[in-house]
Write a protein that holds these residues in place. Structure first.
Motif, short mmCIF file in Angstrom:
data_model
loop_
_atom_site.label_atom_id
_atom_site.label_comp_id
_atom_site.label_asym_id
_atom_site.label_seq_id
_atom_site.Cartn_x
_atom_site.Cartn_y
_atom_site.Cartn_z
N ASP A 1 1.05 -1.35 0.46
CA ASP A 1 -0.33 0.04 0.22
C ASP A 1 1.07 1.11 0.24
O ASP A 1 0.27 2.47 -0.71
CB ASP A 1 -0.95 0.46 1.05
CG ASP A 1 -2.26 -0.82 1.17
OD1 ASP A 1 -1.88 -1.83 -0.31
OD2 ASP A 1 -2.75 -0.92 2.27
N LYS A 2 2.18 1.29 0.96
CA LYS A 2 2.86 2.16 1.19
C LYS A 2 3.76 2.63 -0.56
O LYS A 2 4.04 3.95 -0.61
CB LYS A 2 4.13 2.50 2.06
CG LYS A 2 3.71 2.08 3.07
CD LYS A 2 2.38 3.36 3.93
CE LYS A 2 3.30 4.66 4.10
NZ LYS A 2 3.11 6.01 4.49
N LEU A 3 4.13 1.86 -0.91
CA LEU A 3 4.58 1.41 -2.35
C LEU A 3 3.83 2.40 -2.99
O LEU A 3 4.17 3.02 -3.95
CB LEU A 3 4.88 0.67 -3.16
CG LEU A 3 5.28 0.10 -4.06
CD1 LEU A 3 6.75 1.07 -4.42
CD2 LEU A 3 5.53 -1.46 -5.02
N GLN A 4 2.42 1.64 -3.70
CA GLN A 4 1.48 2.72 -4.49
C GLN A 4 1.09 3.83 -3.80
O GLN A 4 1.15 4.83 -5.09
CB GLN A 4 -0.20 1.72 -4.56
CG GLN A 4 -0.83 2.02 -5.18
CD GLN A 4 -0.26 1.75 -6.90
OE1 GLN A 4 0.64 0.91 -7.18
NE2 GLN A 4 0.24 2.64 -7.76
N ILE A 5 1.07 4.40 -2.77
CA ILE A 5 0.80 5.75 -2.23
C ILE A 5 2.00 7.04 -3.19
O ILE A 5 1.99 7.74 -3.72
CB ILE A 5 0.49 5.81 -0.90
CG1 ILE A 5 -0.74 5.08 -0.43
CG2 ILE A 5 1.14 7.58 -0.79
CD1 ILE A 5 -0.78 5.29 0.86
N ALA A 6 3.85 5.86 -3.14
CA ALA A 6 4.52 6.24 -3.04
C ALA A 6 4.68 6.52 -4.78
O ALA A 6 5.17 8.12 -5.37
CB ALA A 6 6.43 5.27 -2.76
N VAL A 7 3.96 5.75 -5.62
CA VAL A 7 4.27 5.58 -6.68
C VAL A 7 3.16 6.80 -7.52
O VAL A 7 3.67 7.72 -7.96
CB VAL A 7 3.98 4.48 -7.18
CG1 VAL A 7 3.77 4.03 -9.10
CG2 VAL A 7 5.08 3.05 -6.58
N ASP A 8 1.68 6.69 -6.63
CA ASP A 8 1.28 7.60 -7.25
C ASP A 8 1.67 9.05 -7.14
O ASP A 8 1.67 10.02 -8.03
CB ASP A 8 -0.16 7.57 -6.11
CG ASP A 8 -0.60 5.91 -6.71
OD1 ASP A 8 -0.34 6.18 -8.02
OD2 ASP A 8 -1.61 5.87 -6.38
N ARG A 9 2.68 9.77 -5.58
CA ARG A 9 2.45 11.18 -5.58
C ARG A 9 3.76 11.35 -6.82
O ARG A 9 3.96 12.14 -7.43
CB ARG A 9 3.49 11.39 -4.53
CG ARG A 9 4.00 12.26 -3.66
CD ARG A 9 4.12 11.85 -2.14
NE ARG A 9 4.52 13.47 -2.13
CZ ARG A 9 3.52 14.11 -0.70
NH1 ARG A 9 2.82 13.44 -0.19
NH2 ARG A 9 4.14 15.62 -0.56
N ILE A 10 4.66 10.21 -7.40
CA ILE A 10 6.27 10.59 -7.90
C ILE A 10 4.99 10.33 -9.45
O ILE A 10 5.63 11.93 -10.36
CB ILE A 10 7.16 9.43 -7.84
CG1 ILE A 10 7.40 8.98 -6.58
CG2 ILE A 10 7.84 9.19 -9.00
CD1 ILE A 10 8.48 7.93 -6.40
N GLU A 11 4.48 9.73 -9.83
CA GLU A 11 3.80 10.09 -11.23
C GLU A 11 3.32 11.39 -11.24
O GLU A 11 3.09 12.10 -12.01
CB GLU A 11 2.78 9.44 -11.32
CG GLU A 11 3.82 7.59 -11.45
CD GLU A 11 2.86 6.37 -11.90
OE1 GLU A 11 1.55 6.40 -11.40
OE2 GLU A 11 3.17 5.60 -12.44
N ASN A 12 2.47 12.11 -10.29
CA ASN A 12 1.17 13.09 -10.10
C ASN A 12 2.29 14.59 -9.52
O ASN A 12 2.02 15.04 -9.92
CB ASN A 12 0.37 12.94 -8.98
CG ASN A 12 -0.98 11.40 -9.70
OD1 ASN A 12 -0.63 11.68 -10.58
ND2 ASN A 12 -1.09 11.13 -8.72
N SER A 13 3.73 13.96 -9.56
CA SER A 13 4.66 15.29 -9.13
C SER A 13 4.93 16.00 -10.85
O SER A 13 5.20 15.03 -11.75
CB SER A 13 6.04 15.12 -8.39
OG SER A 13 7.18 13.82 -8.75
N ASP A 14 5.57 16.99 -10.67
CA ASP A 14 6.27 17.91 -11.72
C ASP A 14 7.82 17.64 -11.91
O ASP A 14 7.96 18.28 -12.38
CB ASP A 14 6.49 19.62 -10.78
CG ASP A 14 4.68 19.79 -11.05
OD1 ASP A 14 4.05 18.89 -11.24
OD2 ASP A 14 4.65 21.02 -10.19
N ILE A 15 8.55 16.56 -11.39
CA ILE A 15 9.38 16.21 -10.46
C ILE A 15 9.60 15.56 -12.96
O ILE A 15 9.04 14.81 -13.09
CB ILE A 15 10.58 15.03 -10.66
CG1 ILE A 15 9.97 14.08 -10.06
CG2 ILE A 15 10.52 16.46 -9.19
CD1 ILE A 15 10.22 12.83 -9.29
N SER A 16 11.21 16.07 -13.39
CA SER A 16 11.26 15.00 -14.93
C SER A 16 11.14 14.19 -15.11
O SER A 16 11.21 13.15 -13.72
CB SER A 16 12.84 15.58 -15.54
OG SER A 16 13.61 14.23 -14.50
#
Length: 86
Positions: free
Chosen positions: A50-65
């Protein structure tokens, strides 16, 4: 400081522990703690997946390259495999 550390710090600007990371090893340790939800009371902890999925979602929705997104997600999955021993 590497770009991946800066990207992680961008994702979590209000985490004091994120601002003190200076090496990849420290970043991996921080992700390890995050995936195991060690800073949360045991009765309300989420599973590492669950924590991995939350992190991946946060990363994918971020403004980083996109390159940094792929690198961070790969790092999270690598650490996940080390903590997710059944």
């Amino acid at each position: 400081m590497t770009e991946i550390i800066q990207a992680y710090q961008t994702l979590f600007p209000f985490r004091q522990s994120a601002t003190t990371i200076t090496s990849i090893e420290q970043l991996e340790q921080r992700i390890h703690i995050e995936l195991l939800d060690e800073l949360t009371h045991p009765r309300v902890r989420k599973t590492p997946s669950d924590k991995l999925q939350i992190a991946v979602d946060r990363i994918e929705n971020s403004d980083i390259s996109d390159i940094l997104k792929v690198q961070l997600i790969h790092l999270y999955k690598t650490v996940f495999e080390s903590v997710n021993t059944f």
